[in-house]
Design an enzyme around this catalytic site. Structure first.
Site, PDB file in Angstrom:
ATOM      1  CG  ASN A 110      18.715   9.231  34.120  1.00 38.10           C
ATOM      2  OD1 ASN A 110      19.576   8.861  33.313  1.00 38.10           O
ATOM      3  ND2 ASN A 110      18.672  10.467  34.597  1.00 38.10           N
ATOM      4  CG  HIS A 112      21.369  13.426  37.260  1.00 37.20           C
ATOM      5  ND1 HIS A 112      21.457  13.999  36.006  1.00 37.20           N
ATOM      6  CD2 HIS A 112      21.560  14.430  38.153  1.00 37.20           C
ATOM      7  CE1 HIS A 112      21.675  15.303  36.143  1.00 37.20           C
ATOM      8  NE2 HIS A 112      21.736  15.586  37.432  1.00 37.20           N
ATOM      9  CB  SER A 139      20.469  10.431  42.176  1.00 38.00           C
ATOM     10  OG  SER A 139      20.926  11.417  43.070  1.00 38.00           O
ATOM     11  CG  ASP A 148      18.059  14.994  35.268  1.00 37.63           C
ATOM     12  OD1 ASP A 148      18.047  13.866  34.750  1.00 37.63           O
ATOM     13  OD2 ASP A 148      18.782  15.921  34.858  1.00 37.63           O
TER      14      ASP A 148
END
Ligand code: GAR
Length: 226
Positions: A110, A112, A139, A148
């Protein structure tokens, strides 16, 4: 060039990070084969981008499912059917069910917009400004059941300028996101990265003590690793 890595991209919004991946592929800088772009939003720009690029696209309407888990199980089943080897969350704004995602841990990343572990969740630019941070960043991390919260692979940093507002900060950071995400996906395609155990990121066969840093478009070991 390694064999193209088959990726599925999940996105809820405009899809500029997807566009960055496709641009890197088109410039022969990234060996990927996007096999699916999926969204929870029918009008996501990412779906339009996929259609224009001839990539199979899929809209799943969360309202058609009894609960989050049923939605996620269907989503991951379809991703599995696509033959994807890696899932890239690029602005996918849904929380994923921990049990449904478990088979993909180590194969799902992911992006973020914060320097995790700072500012999980929403409004990251506003929160960085309100905190008076001198630095902000993005990140890329492995996705785990913790929102997250998975092991961070790499970060890009920018300075917060005195006259920055949420919009200018987000815009400047997005430019870095568009470098960071293809760089990480490229490293995954080249098998330079792996998740070992629950929380150790391996880079070229040795554990990272700190996230990689994006410097001049290249990933480098962070300070604690030197
Ligand atoms: C990006 O800034 C990404 O970091 C963020 O959403 C934006 C998507 O932009 N992701 C998150 O906030 C996830 N928690 P895009 O649709 O133009 O790629």
């Amino acid at each position: 060039m390694p064999k193209p890595l088959r990726i599925a991209v999940l996105a809820s919004g405009r899809g500029s990070n997807l566009a960055a991946l496709l641009a890197a592929r088109d410039h022969h800088a990234l060996a990927i084969e996007p096999v699916l772009v999926a969204s929870d939003k029918a009008h996501a720009g990412a779906l339009q981008l996929a259609e224009a690029a001839g990539i199979p696209s899929l809209h799943l309407n969360p309202r058609r499912y009894d609960n989050r888990r049923d939605f996620d199980i269907d989503l991951f089943t379809r991703i599995g059917d696509s033959g994807a080897q890696l899932i890239v969350l690029a602005g996918f704004m849904r929380i994923l069910d921990g049990d449904a995602l478990r088979p993909w841990v180590g194969r799902m990343i992911n992006i973020h917009p914060s320097l995790l572990p700072k500012y999980r969740g929403l409004h990251t630019h506003r929160r960085a400004l309100e905190a008076g941070d001198a630095e902000h960043g993005a990140s890329v991390h492995y996705v785990t059941a913790e929102l997250d919260g998975g092991p961070v692979i790499a970060q890009a940093r920018i300075a917060v300028l005195p006259d920055d507002n949420e919009h200018t900060l987000a815009q400047r950071l997005l430019i870095q996101e568009h470098r960071l995400l293809p760089a990480v996906v490229s490293a995954l395609a080249e098998q330079r990265l792996a998740l070992a155990g629950a929380d150790t990121v391996m880079w070229d066969g040795t554990p990272l003590q700190a996230p990689l840093r994006l410097e001049d478009g290249l990933l480098e070991r962070g300070a604690r690793d030197e």
